[in-house]
Scaffold this motif. Structure first.
Motif, PDB file in Angstrom:
ATOM      1  N   ASN A 144       0.803  -1.229  -0.033  1.00 56.78           N
ATOM      2  CA  ASN A 144      -0.035  -0.144  -0.076  1.00 56.78           C
ATOM      3  C   ASN A 144       1.016   1.342  -0.056  1.00 56.78           C
ATOM      4  O   ASN A 144       0.536   2.356   0.726  1.00 56.78           O
ATOM      5  CB  ASN A 144      -0.854   0.017   1.387  1.00 56.78           C
ATOM      6  CG  ASN A 144      -2.075   1.149   1.076  1.00 56.78           C
ATOM      7  OD1 ASN A 144      -2.322   1.355   0.172  1.00 56.78           O
ATOM      8  ND2 ASN A 144      -2.442   1.590   2.232  1.00 56.78           N
ATOM      9  N   GLY A 145       2.047   1.418  -0.638  1.00 59.15           N
ATOM     10  CA  GLY A 145       3.040   2.471  -0.748  1.00 59.15           C
ATOM     11  C   GLY A 145       3.881   2.613   0.319  1.00 59.15           C
ATOM     12  O   GLY A 145       4.672   3.581   0.369  1.00 59.15           O
ATOM     13  N   TYR A 146       3.911   1.672   1.272  1.00 54.54           N
ATOM     14  CA  TYR A 146       4.756   1.793   2.166  1.00 54.54           C
ATOM     15  C   TYR A 146       5.898   0.823   2.305  1.00 54.54           C
ATOM     16  O   TYR A 146       5.902   0.100   1.238  1.00 54.54           O
ATOM     17  CB  TYR A 146       3.954   1.644   3.738  1.00 54.54           C
ATOM     18  CG  TYR A 146       3.000   2.515   4.342  1.00 54.54           C
ATOM     19  CD1 TYR A 146       3.305   3.681   4.771  1.00 54.54           C
ATOM     20  CD2 TYR A 146       1.847   2.286   3.786  1.00 54.54           C
ATOM     21  CE1 TYR A 146       2.272   4.494   5.148  1.00 54.54           C
ATOM     22  CE2 TYR A 146       0.652   3.339   4.017  1.00 54.54           C
ATOM     23  CZ  TYR A 146       1.172   4.521   4.824  1.00 54.54           C
ATOM     24  OH  TYR A 146       0.029   5.475   5.200  1.00 54.54           O
ATOM     25  N   LYS A 147       6.949   0.953   3.244  1.00 53.72           N
ATOM     26  CA  LYS A 147       7.964   0.199   3.138  1.00 53.72           C
ATOM     27  C   LYS A 147       8.077  -1.139   4.168  1.00 53.72           C
ATOM     28  O   LYS A 147       7.570  -0.819   5.236  1.00 53.72           O
ATOM     29  CB  LYS A 147       9.257   1.257   3.617  1.00 53.72           C
ATOM     30  CG  LYS A 147      10.563   0.433   3.889  1.00 53.72           C
ATOM     31  CD  LYS A 147      11.732   1.428   4.009  1.00 53.72           C
ATOM     32  CE  LYS A 147      11.790   1.954   5.592  1.00 53.72           C
ATOM     33  NZ  LYS A 147      13.078   2.771   5.776  1.00 53.72           N
ATOM     34  N   LEU A 148       8.419  -2.078   3.622  1.00 54.19           N
ATOM     35  CA  LEU A 148       8.422  -3.432   4.607  1.00 54.19           C
ATOM     36  C   LEU A 148       9.913  -3.900   4.593  1.00 54.19           C
ATOM     37  O   LEU A 148      10.476  -4.244   3.520  1.00 54.19           O
ATOM     38  CB  LEU A 148       7.537  -4.510   3.709  1.00 54.19           C
ATOM     39  CG  LEU A 148       7.541  -5.780   4.151  1.00 54.19           C
ATOM     40  CD1 LEU A 148       7.319  -5.898   5.955  1.00 54.19           C
ATOM     41  CD2 LEU A 148       6.659  -6.909   3.512  1.00 54.19           C
ATOM     42  N   GLU A 149      10.384  -3.978   5.721  1.00 52.59           N
ATOM     43  CA  GLU A 149      11.782  -4.418   5.849  1.00 52.59           C
ATOM     44  C   GLU A 149      11.568  -5.639   6.420  1.00 52.59           C
ATOM     45  O   GLU A 149      11.155  -5.973   7.752  1.00 52.59           O
ATOM     46  CB  GLU A 149      12.473  -3.652   6.921  1.00 52.59           C
ATOM     47  CG  GLU A 149      12.726  -2.071   6.155  1.00 52.59           C
ATOM     48  CD  GLU A 149      13.738  -1.453   7.069  1.00 52.59           C
ATOM     49  OE1 GLU A 149      14.449  -2.054   7.955  1.00 52.59           O
ATOM     50  OE2 GLU A 149      13.511  -0.058   6.881  1.00 52.59           O
ATOM     51  N   VAL A 150      12.145  -6.992   6.087  1.00 53.29           N
ATOM     52  CA  VAL A 150      12.235  -8.136   6.608  1.00 53.29           C
ATOM     53  C   VAL A 150      13.655  -8.521   7.032  1.00 53.29           C
ATOM     54  O   VAL A 150      14.622  -8.710   5.908  1.00 53.29           O
ATOM     55  CB  VAL A 150      11.691  -9.196   5.513  1.00 53.29           C
ATOM     56  CG1 VAL A 150      11.955 -10.762   6.078  1.00 53.29           C
ATOM     57  CG2 VAL A 150      10.184  -8.864   5.254  1.00 53.29           C
ATOM     58  N   SER A 151      14.148  -8.746   8.269  1.00 47.88           N
ATOM     59  CA  SER A 151      15.429  -8.915   8.542  1.00 47.88           C
ATOM     60  C   SER A 151      16.033 -10.418   8.396  1.00 47.88           C
ATOM     61  O   SER A 151      16.978 -10.638   8.656  1.00 47.88           O
ATOM     62  CB  SER A 151      15.649  -8.295  10.162  1.00 47.88           C
ATOM     63  OG  SER A 151      14.933  -9.364  10.948  1.00 47.88           O
ATOM     64  N   GLY A 152      15.130 -11.272   8.425  1.00 42.85           N
ATOM     65  CA  GLY A 152      15.260 -12.472   8.246  1.00 42.85           C
ATOM     66  C   GLY A 152      15.203 -13.118   6.628  1.00 42.85           C
ATOM     67  O   GLY A 152      15.339 -12.431   5.447  1.00 42.85           O
ATOM     68  N   ASN A 153      14.117 -14.014   6.537  1.00 43.81           N
ATOM     69  CA  ASN A 153      13.853 -14.877   5.123  1.00 43.81           C
ATOM     70  C   ASN A 153      12.257 -14.475   4.916  1.00 43.81           C
ATOM     71  O   ASN A 153      11.222 -14.597   5.580  1.00 43.81           O
ATOM     72  CB  ASN A 153      14.007 -16.256   5.255  1.00 43.81           C
ATOM     73  CG  ASN A 153      15.515 -16.294   5.437  1.00 43.81           C
ATOM     74  OD1 ASN A 153      16.507 -15.850   4.730  1.00 43.81           O
ATOM     75  ND2 ASN A 153      15.983 -17.435   6.255  1.00 43.81           N
ATOM     76  N   ILE A 154      11.967 -14.513   3.583  1.00 41.20           N
ATOM     77  CA  ILE A 154      10.388 -14.750   3.390  1.00 41.20           C
ATOM     78  C   ILE A 154      10.256 -16.230   2.625  1.00 41.20           C
ATOM     79  O   ILE A 154      10.892 -16.406   1.727  1.00 41.20           O
ATOM     80  CB  ILE A 154      10.174 -13.669   2.484  1.00 41.20           C
ATOM     81  CG1 ILE A 154      10.187 -12.201   2.930  1.00 41.20           C
ATOM     82  CG2 ILE A 154       8.564 -13.734   1.907  1.00 41.20           C
ATOM     83  CD1 ILE A 154       9.771 -11.038   2.057  1.00 41.20           C
ATOM     84  N   ILE A 155       9.309 -16.626   3.203  1.00 40.38           N
ATOM     85  CA  ILE A 155       8.738 -18.066   2.517  1.00 40.38           C
ATOM     86  C   ILE A 155       7.387 -17.968   2.152  1.00 40.38           C
ATOM     87  O   ILE A 155       6.428 -17.841   2.821  1.00 40.38           O
ATOM     88  CB  ILE A 155       8.690 -19.244   3.870  1.00 40.38           C
ATOM     89  CG1 ILE A 155       9.961 -19.200   4.119  1.00 40.38           C
ATOM     90  CG2 ILE A 155       8.461 -20.741   3.035  1.00 40.38           C
ATOM     91  CD1 ILE A 155      11.333 -19.643   3.381  1.00 40.38           C
ATOM     92  N   HIS A 156       7.368 -17.900   0.880  1.00 41.51           N
ATOM     93  CA  HIS A 156       6.040 -17.414   0.139  1.00 41.51           C
ATOM     94  C   HIS A 156       5.601 -18.711  -0.571  1.00 41.51           C
ATOM     95  O   HIS A 156       5.822 -18.874  -1.872  1.00 41.51           O
ATOM     96  CB  HIS A 156       6.307 -16.269  -0.830  1.00 41.51           C
ATOM     97  CG  HIS A 156       5.187 -15.724  -1.353  1.00 41.51           C
ATOM     98  ND1 HIS A 156       5.203 -14.661  -2.119  1.00 41.51           N
ATOM     99  CD2 HIS A 156       3.766 -16.003  -1.126  1.00 41.51           C
ATOM    100  CE1 HIS A 156       3.912 -14.361  -2.538  1.00 41.51           C
ATOM    101  NE2 HIS A 156       3.031 -15.250  -2.041  1.00 41.51           N
ATOM    102  N   SER A 157       4.789 -19.367   0.261  1.00 46.86           N
ATOM    103  CA  SER A 157       3.898 -20.716  -0.306  1.00 46.86           C
ATOM    104  C   SER A 157       2.775 -20.536  -0.990  1.00 46.86           C
ATOM    105  O   SER A 157       2.430 -21.500  -1.739  1.00 46.86           O
ATOM    106  CB  SER A 157       4.040 -21.736   1.007  1.00 46.86           C
ATOM    107  OG  SER A 157       3.203 -21.225   1.895  1.00 46.86           O
ATOM    108  N   GLY A 158       2.183 -19.371  -0.648  1.00 44.74           N
ATOM    109  CA  GLY A 158       0.807 -19.344  -1.246  1.00 44.74           C
ATOM    110  C   GLY A 158       0.410 -17.893  -1.067  1.00 44.74           C
ATOM    111  O   GLY A 158       0.836 -17.059  -0.286  1.00 44.74           O
ATOM    112  N   GLY A 159      -0.631 -17.687  -1.738  1.00 41.81           N
ATOM    113  CA  GLY A 159      -1.251 -16.128  -1.729  1.00 41.81           C
ATOM    114  C   GLY A 159      -0.295 -15.257  -2.660  1.00 41.81           C
ATOM    115  O   GLY A 159       0.353 -15.682  -3.130  1.00 41.81           O
ATOM    116  N   VAL A 160      -0.833 -13.855  -2.213  1.00 40.95           N
ATOM    117  CA  VAL A 160      -0.111 -12.787  -3.110  1.00 40.95           C
ATOM    118  C   VAL A 160       0.425 -11.741  -2.278  1.00 40.95           C
ATOM    119  O   VAL A 160       0.169 -11.329  -1.331  1.00 40.95           O
ATOM    120  CB  VAL A 160      -1.194 -12.179  -3.836  1.00 40.95           C
ATOM    121  CG1 VAL A 160      -0.644 -10.966  -4.676  1.00 40.95           C
ATOM    122  CG2 VAL A 160      -2.183 -13.102  -4.646  1.00 40.95           C
TER     123      VAL A 160
END
Length: 229
Positions: A153-169
């Motif tokens: 939604n126009g904002y900043k997302l920081e992930v300090s670890g990992n992203i496991i994207h198994s489903g969804g959007v």
């Protein structure tokens, strides 16, 4: 004419009048003595005047060291005043510098505070299994997207670890995504031999010019869907 000279003139005049009443040789002798007395008186007067002038000269010489001392004292006072003014000016500059530093520190603290207030801290392991829309800059540690959608939604997302994207959007939607670890569009499964990654159904949507993704680790796509970029 000085007081002393007036007295001599008066005495001489008196003697001249007295001489007029005397006769012959006596008058002459007295006149000669009177003349010598007058000359002597003039010499005495001149000596007194000279002594007076010399006395003044001596006083001036004696005053010279005092004048020099006063000049030195005046110079020292002026120097001391200049040094005091200089020290005061330095103190004022130091105080102004300290105030400026304090204001900068406060400004920095305010910025950090504002950023902290605008940053949504979430649990170390975050699971998305419904529709989620960000309304602030957000920080995750490990992110698991299993179903539903995550809209930046126009904002900043920081992930300090990992992203496991198994489903969804995962919809960037004008926002920015920063990942310190790996971004896997895969399904994670635990086995007796450890964790394995398989084909999943995750979908990354990047359709806007403003969309931005930065991944420091590995970016792996193994999905049943063709991701849009």
């Amino acid at each position: 004419m000085g007081k002393f000279s007036k007295i001599i003139a008066f005495v001489l005049a008196f003697l001249l009048v007295f001489q007029a009443g005397l006769s012959g040789n006596f008058s002459k002798i007295y006149a000669d003595e009177l003349e010598e007395s007058f000359e002597a008186a003039e010499e005495i007067a001149e000596d007194r005047i000279l002594e007076k002038n010399e006395g003044l000269d001596i006083d001036a010489e004696e005053l010279e060291p005092y004048k020099e001392e006063k000049e030195t004292e005046k110079t020292e006072k002026e120097k001391g005043k200049k040094e005091a003014d200089g020290i005061e000016k330095i103190e004022e500059l130091k105080e102004a510098d300290e105030i400026e530093k304090a204001e900068k520190i406060k400004e920095t603290d305010d910025i950090i505070k504002t950023e902290t207030e605008n940053t949504e801290e979430i649990e170390p392991k975050t699971v998305i299994d419904s529709n989620v829309t960000l309304h602030k800059d957000t920080v995750y540690k490990d992110l698991y997207i299993q179903s539903g959608s995550l809209n930046l939604n126009g904002y900043k997302l920081e992930v300090s670890g990992n992203i496991i994207h198994s489903g969804g959007v995962l919809n960037i939607n004008g926002g920015k995504l920063f990942v310190k670890g790996d971004y896997r569009i895969q399904r994670e499964r635990e086995t007796n031999d450890g964790v394995v990654y398989e084909r999943g159904s995750g979908y990354l949507n990047m359709t806007n010019d403003e969309d931005y993704v930065c991944i420091d680790g590995s970016f792996i796509i193994e999905s049943n869907y063709t991701n849009t970029d």
